[in-house]
Scaffold this motif. Structure first.
Motif, PDB file in Angstrom:
ATOM      1  N   ALA A   1      -1.670   4.762   0.227  1.00 45.45           N
ATOM      2  CA  ALA A   1      -3.006   5.402  -0.694  1.00 45.45           C
ATOM      3  C   ALA A   1      -3.309   4.268  -1.467  1.00 45.45           C
ATOM      4  N   ILE A   2      -2.667   3.045  -1.671  1.00 48.01           N
ATOM      5  CA  ILE A   2      -3.191   1.985  -2.504  1.00 48.01           C
ATOM      6  C   ILE A   2      -3.925   1.202  -1.723  1.00 48.01           C
ATOM      7  N   SER A   3      -5.437   0.882  -1.984  1.00 45.33           N
ATOM      8  CA  SER A   3      -6.184   0.099  -1.260  1.00 45.33           C
ATOM      9  C   SER A   3      -6.499  -1.066  -1.771  1.00 45.33           C
ATOM     10  N   GLY A   4      -7.197  -2.067  -1.357  1.00 46.21           N
ATOM     11  CA  GLY A   4      -7.449  -3.411  -1.887  1.00 46.21           C
ATOM     12  C   GLY A   4      -6.314  -4.405  -1.644  1.00 46.21           C
TER      13      GLY A   4
ATOM     14  N   SER B   1     -18.231   9.151   7.192  1.00 43.21           N
ATOM     15  CA  SER B   1     -18.050  10.204   6.191  1.00 43.21           C
ATOM     16  C   SER B   1     -19.398  11.147   6.223  1.00 43.21           C
TER      17      SER B   1
ATOM     18  N   GLN C   1     -16.407   7.104   1.951  1.00 43.98           N
ATOM     19  CA  GLN C   1     -17.013   8.222   1.233  1.00 43.98           C
ATOM     20  C   GLN C   1     -18.260   8.397   1.161  1.00 43.98           C
TER      21      GLN C   1
ATOM     22  N   ASN D   1      -8.032  -1.080   3.139  1.00 41.67           N
ATOM     23  CA  ASN D   1      -9.281  -1.002   2.393  1.00 41.67           C
ATOM     24  C   ASN D   1      -9.424   0.553   1.988  1.00 41.67           C
ATOM     25  N   SER D   2     -10.413   0.804   1.117  1.00 38.58           N
ATOM     26  CA  SER D   2     -10.646   1.958   0.641  1.00 38.58           C
ATOM     27  C   SER D   2     -11.489   2.965   1.625  1.00 38.58           C
ATOM     28  N   PRO D   3     -11.216   4.206   1.674  1.00 35.01           N
ATOM     29  CA  PRO D   3     -11.641   4.903   2.779  1.00 35.01           C
ATOM     30  C   PRO D   3     -13.381   5.170   2.576  1.00 35.01           C
TER      31      PRO D   3
ATOM     32  N   SER E   1       0.755  -1.200  -0.045  1.00 26.81           N
ATOM     33  CA  SER E   1      -0.053   0.024   0.087  1.00 26.81           C
ATOM     34  C   SER E   1       0.734   1.093   0.005  1.00 26.81           C
TER      35      SER E   1
ATOM     36  N   SER F   1     -19.298   4.913  -0.779  1.00 25.06           N
ATOM     37  CA  SER F   1     -18.384   3.966  -1.424  1.00 25.06           C
ATOM     38  C   SER F   1     -17.379   3.623  -0.561  1.00 25.06           C
ATOM     39  N   GLY F   2     -16.392   2.532  -0.822  1.00 23.27           N
ATOM     40  CA  GLY F   2     -15.292   2.383   0.180  1.00 23.27           C
ATOM     41  C   GLY F   2     -15.917   1.715   1.583  1.00 23.27           C
TER      42      GLY F   2
END
Length: 170
Positions: free
Chosen positions: A31-34, A127, A60, A56-58, A16, A79-80
């Motif tokens: 910054a790289i998710s998944g 969020s 939002q 995981n993705s933050p 990541s 999302s995320g």
């Protein structure tokens, strides 16, 4: 905990682009998710322990800010994040409502205020979006002109209905 002497933290698999404080072990996901990173701690005798960290993705919310009139609805989406998402209105100055599972928000009857719409995931990450609620009178009125007006005649009164396509007549 455990181990001998001073411990040193590191990232042995860094998918990541994460960072770690080698003394405290404070890990910051990249910054790289998944992806999965592997965090390692090594003691003074070179004993090693590792842990996997899933990035995981933050979470939002979208849109993040809107202006509506009293009674108007807007669909919010998420999302995320992790697992099931739940929508709520933690600051509800207009008296609005929201469908907790679909995110469909309806502004309340109090205008000149701001509501806060929140989405929360299964890990209690959240969020927020802000909704400014105005009076319907402030909404622009679109007037649709009739196709033709009746012919004018001297000393003869007439009236013509002008339909309003959107908004509220003043």
């Amino acid at each position: 905990s455990g181990g001998i002497g001073t411990k040193t933290f590191s990232i042995s698999v860094n998918n990541s682009s994460a960072s770690i404080n080698s003394s405290t072990g404070l890990y910051t996901a990249g910054a790289i998710s998944g992806v999965t990173d592997t965090v390692r701690v090594t003691d003074a005798n070179n004993n090693i322990s590792q842990a996997s960290v899933t990035v995981n993705s933050p979470l939002q919310i979208s849109p993040t800010g809107v202006t509506l009139v009293t009674g108007q609805s807007r669909q919010f989406s998420a999302s995320g994040g992790i697992g099931t998402k739940t929508f709520s209105i933690p600051v509800n100055n207009s008296g609005g409502s929201i469908n907790s599972s679909t995110g469909l928000y309806t502004a309340g009857t109090i205008s000149g205020v701001t509501d806060t719409v929140r989405v929360t995931d299964a890990n209690n990450n959240f969020s927020e979006a802000f909704v400014t609620v105005n009076s319907a009178v402030n909404k622009p009125v679109e007037v649709v002109a009739p196709q033709t007006l009746p012919s004018a005649q001297v000393n003869v009164f007439y009236s013509q209905e002008i339909p309003i396509a959107t908004g509220t007549p003043i």
